[in-house]
Motif scaffolding. Structure first.
Motif, PDB file in Angstrom:
ATOM      1  N   UNK A 149      12.406  -7.197  -0.598  1.00 43.47           N
ATOM      2  CA  UNK A 149      13.191  -6.713   0.548  1.00 43.47           C
ATOM      3  C   UNK A 149      12.299  -6.160   1.653  1.00 43.47           C
ATOM      4  N   UNK A 150      11.123  -5.725   1.274  1.00 42.05           N
ATOM      5  CA  UNK A 150      10.243  -5.104   2.273  1.00 42.05           C
ATOM      6  C   UNK A 150       9.284  -6.101   2.918  1.00 42.05           C
ATOM      7  N   UNK A 151       9.337  -7.303   2.431  1.00 40.88           N
ATOM      8  CA  UNK A 151       8.454  -8.343   2.965  1.00 40.88           C
ATOM      9  C   UNK A 151       9.112  -8.963   4.185  1.00 40.88           C
ATOM     10  N   UNK A 152       9.069  -8.281   5.296  1.00 36.39           N
ATOM     11  CA  UNK A 152       9.760  -8.731   6.514  1.00 36.39           C
ATOM     12  C   UNK A 152       8.758  -8.900   7.650  1.00 36.39           C
ATOM     13  N   UNK A 153       9.064  -9.748   8.596  1.00 36.09           N
ATOM     14  CA  UNK A 153       8.171  -9.919   9.755  1.00 36.09           C
ATOM     15  C   UNK A 153       7.944  -8.619  10.511  1.00 36.09           C
ATOM     16  N   UNK A 154       8.992  -7.814  10.594  1.00 33.28           N
ATOM     17  CA  UNK A 154       8.849  -6.546  11.321  1.00 33.28           C
ATOM     18  C   UNK A 154       7.838  -5.643  10.622  1.00 33.28           C
ATOM     19  N   UNK A 155       7.905  -5.618   9.291  1.00 31.16           N
ATOM     20  CA  UNK A 155       6.965  -4.774   8.553  1.00 31.16           C
ATOM     21  C   UNK A 155       5.541  -5.281   8.693  1.00 31.16           C
ATOM     22  N   UNK A 156       5.383  -6.596   8.710  1.00 27.70           N
ATOM     23  CA  UNK A 156       4.029  -7.120   8.862  1.00 27.70           C
ATOM     24  C   UNK A 156       3.515  -6.995  10.288  1.00 27.70           C
ATOM     25  N   UNK A 157       4.432  -6.930  11.226  1.00 29.68           N
ATOM     26  CA  UNK A 157       4.005  -6.633  12.598  1.00 29.68           C
ATOM     27  C   UNK A 157       3.438  -5.220  12.666  1.00 29.68           C
ATOM     28  N   UNK A 158       4.077  -4.322  11.960  1.00 30.44           N
ATOM     29  CA  UNK A 158       3.570  -2.941  11.907  1.00 30.44           C
ATOM     30  C   UNK A 158       2.268  -2.894  11.106  1.00 30.44           C
ATOM     31  N   UNK A 159       2.192  -3.686  10.061  1.00 30.97           N
ATOM     32  CA  UNK A 159       0.994  -3.710   9.213  1.00 30.97           C
ATOM     33  C   UNK A 159      -0.243  -4.121   9.992  1.00 30.97           C
ATOM     34  N   UNK A 160      -0.050  -4.978  10.972  1.00 32.11           N
ATOM     35  CA  UNK A 160      -1.188  -5.484  11.745  1.00 32.11           C
ATOM     36  C   UNK A 160      -1.930  -4.372  12.470  1.00 32.11           C
ATOM     37  N   UNK A 161      -1.246  -3.251  12.650  1.00 34.54           N
ATOM     38  CA  UNK A 161      -1.909  -2.120  13.320  1.00 34.54           C
ATOM     39  C   UNK A 161      -2.980  -1.502  12.428  1.00 34.54           C
ATOM     40  N   UNK A 162      -2.966  -1.840  11.154  1.00 34.72           N
ATOM     41  CA  UNK A 162      -3.895  -1.211  10.218  1.00 34.72           C
ATOM     42  C   UNK A 162      -4.888  -2.224   9.663  1.00 34.72           C
ATOM     43  N   UNK A 163      -5.182  -3.226  10.442  1.00 36.61           N
ATOM     44  CA  UNK A 163      -6.163  -4.218  10.025  1.00 36.61           C
ATOM     45  C   UNK A 163      -7.554  -3.628  10.014  1.00 36.61           C
ATOM     46  N   UNK A 164      -8.371  -4.110   9.090  1.00 43.56           N
ATOM     47  CA  UNK A 164      -9.799  -3.792   9.137  1.00 43.56           C
ATOM     48  C   UNK A 164     -10.392  -4.718  10.197  1.00 43.56           C
ATOM     49  N   UNK A 165     -11.084  -4.155  11.159  1.00 44.37           N
ATOM     50  CA  UNK A 165     -11.644  -4.992  12.225  1.00 44.37           C
ATOM     51  C   UNK A 165     -13.155  -5.145  12.121  1.00 44.37           C
TER      52      UNK A 165
ATOM     53  N   UNK B 201     -13.593   0.027  19.567  1.00 43.04           N
ATOM     54  CA  UNK B 201     -12.223   0.248  19.112  1.00 43.04           C
ATOM     55  C   UNK B 201     -11.221  -0.160  20.186  1.00 43.04           C
ATOM     56  N   UNK B 202     -10.178  -0.840  19.732  1.00 44.56           N
ATOM     57  CA  UNK B 202      -9.080  -1.229  20.619  1.00 44.56           C
ATOM     58  C   UNK B 202      -7.973  -0.200  20.431  1.00 44.56           C
ATOM     59  N   UNK B 203      -7.688   0.554  21.462  1.00 47.68           N
ATOM     60  CA  UNK B 203      -6.726   1.634  21.268  1.00 47.68           C
ATOM     61  C   UNK B 203      -5.276   1.211  21.466  1.00 47.68           C
ATOM     62  N   UNK B 208      -1.190   8.389  20.330  1.00 48.12           N
ATOM     63  CA  UNK B 208      -1.257   9.494  21.279  1.00 48.12           C
ATOM     64  C   UNK B 208      -1.466   8.879  22.667  1.00 48.12           C
ATOM     65  N   UNK B 209      -0.457   8.886  23.515  1.00 50.65           N
ATOM     66  CA  UNK B 209      -0.591   8.203  24.810  1.00 50.65           C
ATOM     67  C   UNK B 209      -1.677   8.789  25.686  1.00 50.65           C
ATOM     68  N   UNK B 210      -1.924  10.080  25.556  1.00 53.38           N
ATOM     69  CA  UNK B 210      -2.968  10.692  26.385  1.00 53.38           C
ATOM     70  C   UNK B 210      -4.340  10.184  25.981  1.00 53.38           C
ATOM     71  N   UNK B 211      -4.585  10.084  24.684  1.00 56.26           N
ATOM     72  CA  UNK B 211      -5.881   9.593  24.230  1.00 56.26           C
ATOM     73  C   UNK B 211      -6.002   8.102  24.508  1.00 56.26           C
ATOM     74  N   UNK B 212      -4.910   7.409  24.351  1.00 56.22           N
ATOM     75  CA  UNK B 212      -4.926   5.978  24.657  1.00 56.22           C
ATOM     76  C   UNK B 212      -5.299   5.755  26.121  1.00 56.22           C
TER      77      UNK B 212
END
Lengths: 257, 260
Positions: A149-165, B201-203, B208-212
């Motif tokens: 149930x948690x495997x949704x596109x919206x959740x993975x869109x949010x997950x992308x914010x925590x990628x190792x770069x 880093x890509x912000x 935090x909008x101020x830091x961004x």
């Protein structure tokens, strides 16, 4: 302090079923051959630096002590340790950046990589996934959940914010063979770069957070994923031959989120 | 001979007809003569309010001095000069125009409250020699510093470069971190008002909008790492060399956060 050394009984080490993907029949051992760009710290400086870090609170373990990284995680007896180790490195990097703690769902990684099968793997495998897809926060994919149930596109869109770069990983080797030398591992940890580490003797993967001086020796300071009830608040020090991993990746940069 | 006489008689009336009628062109009219405004004489005055002019003129080579200074401002012009303004002896509150023709025209205005006297002396006859009691001049009161309403810090470094012990002290040392945690402007649920950023880093996901906004503004200007970015009150952001140690870092942060 909870210490695991060469004489620690196995029943202390294996209270729960857990496995990495290590299968000596199938794994081809390789040398860490790729040139290293890790800025190396001479061995002569390791102990002085460890003492300095303890004195001034400079290490990632100090972030843990100050409550900046939450508590250790709980893999719930399932074989996703290899996902938990990498997820924990992600959490440490975010805390190191000055961000408030966000619990990330290691189960989201394990479930997607193994298609919701309870299977072992390697930290290199989870690291590759997290580089590409990120990790769903536990606010959206509850801890220890195997639910589709948690495997949704919206959740993975949010997950992308925590990628190792950015990370240190031996891309010249297969996922199951990606490793760092002991000196490279210590150099990363002394520069506050957490590492996911696989141990063949343990059949387990954990997050190496720091290095510590134990009985005059440089020991590996780890976060396990067997609840805070294990070891010393969920952490331990690895000594002797048991401190050197058979697979490791180092997480350097996660974009802030 | 009748015909000739008739002819002659007939010619005469032609020579004696009415003169031609020309249109009545208006003749140019000379402009009215300018009224002669007599040159005003500088009558001595005992009061000079602010906002009005007192003008003294002379053909002799004189200088006009005020004592003490800084109460009256004296501007010297060379005549003839036309001045438009409110004159001390003019209609109250009304600006008029006057022309002064003498060689030296002095315009006197009040710039501070208080009494002063005007001295008209031959040019060069007076030299000023200020004498004090030895007390150094009092500097003007310093402008009170703008209160600090927000304070943010970003450490910028290259994560693939060596993190030296000194850098670790500056970035992670207890003293510095405790200070930043106490003083930087937090966004609850996101974090304190300081960050440790790899330079790449890509912000875009920074919550935090101020830091961004701060990072977006300074990142293109960062040429050397490690460095530290400090922002005050959401407007002044400085990119500064990385402090050498914890003490230097603390001093730097206090300078911005507390004006010390």
């Amino acid at each position: 302090m909870f210490v695991i050394n060469d004489t620690t009984p196995n029943d202390i080490i294996h209270p729960a079923a857990c496995r990495t993907g290590y299968d000596p029949a199938t794994v081809v051992k390789g040398m860490f051959a790729a040139p290293s760009t890790i800025p190396m710290i001479p061995e002569s400086e390791w102990i002085p630096r460890i003492r300095d870090r303890k004195k001034y609170g400079l290490g990632l373990r100090d972030l843990f002590k100050k409550g900046k990284v939450g508590t250790v995680k709980d893999q719930n007896g399932q074989g996703y340790c290899w996902a938990y180790s990498t997820t924990r490195t992600d959490e440490y990097v975010l805390a190191s950046m000055g961000l408030d703690y966000i619990a990330l769902s290691a189960h989201s990684v394990g479930c997607k990589v193994k298609n919701f099968r309870d299977e072992g793997g390697w930290c290199g495998e989870s690291a590759q996934f997290v580089r590409q897809n990120g990790i769903v926060p536990e606010s959206l994919w509850p801890a220890k959940s195997m639910s589709h149930a948690y495997d949704t596109p919206a959740n993975w869109a949010e997950a992308a914010k925590f990628r190792i770069v950015e990370d240190y990983v031996d891309l010249t080797s297969a996922i199951y063979d990606q490793n760092l030398t002991w000196a490279q591992l210590v150099s990363c940890l002394l520069q506050n770069i957490p590492c996911a580490c696989d141990f063949d003797w343990w059949g387990h993967s954990v997050c190496a957070v720091d290095v510590d001086e134990v009985d005059g020796e440089v020991a590996l300071d780890i976060d396990n994923s067997w609840t805070p009830g294990w070891g010393d608040n969920g952490t331990a020090r690895l000594q002797g031959s048991r401190k050197k991993p058979n697979g490791a990746v180092a997480t350097r940069v996660v974009n802030p989120a | 001979m009748k015909l000739v006489a008739s002819f002659l008689l007939a010619a005469v009336p032609l020579a004696a007809s009415a003169p031609p009628q020309y249109p009545d062109w208006p003749m140019p009219v000379a402009p009215p003569p300018k009224p002669v405004i007599p040159e005003p004489e500088a009558k001595p005055i005992s009061e000079l309010p602010e906002g009005v002019l007192y003008v003294v003129q002379s053909d002799a080579d004189v200088q006009l001095l005020a004592s003490p200074e800084k109460i009256l401002k004296i501007t010297e012009e060379s005549g003839p000069v036309t001045i438009h303004g409110k004159f001390v002896d003019g209609p109250p509150g009304k600006a008029t125009t006057r022309t002064y023709k003498k060689k030296h025209v002095f315009i006197v205005e009040r710039v501070a409250a208080g009494a002063a006297e005007l001295l008209e002396v031959p040019k060069g006859a007076v030299t000023r020699q200020p004498i004090t009691d030895g007390t150094p001049p009092t500097p003007p009161d310093p402008k009170p510093p703008e209160p600090v309403t927000s304070f943010r810090v970003i450490y910028v470094y290259e994560s693939s470069a060596a993190l030296t012990p000194a850098m670790q002290q500056v970035m992670y040392g207890n003293d510095v971190v405790n200070y930043l945690e106490a003083k930087t402007t937090p966004l609850p649920g996101v974090g304190r008002g300081f960050r440790r950023y790899d330079k790449d880093v890509d912000p875009k996901n920074e919550r935090d909008p101020a830091i961004k906004a701060l990072w977006g503004a300074v990142k293109p200007s960062i040429t050397t790492v490690p460095c530290v970015v400090i922002e005050i009150n959401g407007k002044k952001a400085d990119i500064l060399p990385f402090p050498a140690d914890q003490a230097a870092a603390l001093a730097l942060f206090k300078q911005y956060a507390e004006g010390k």
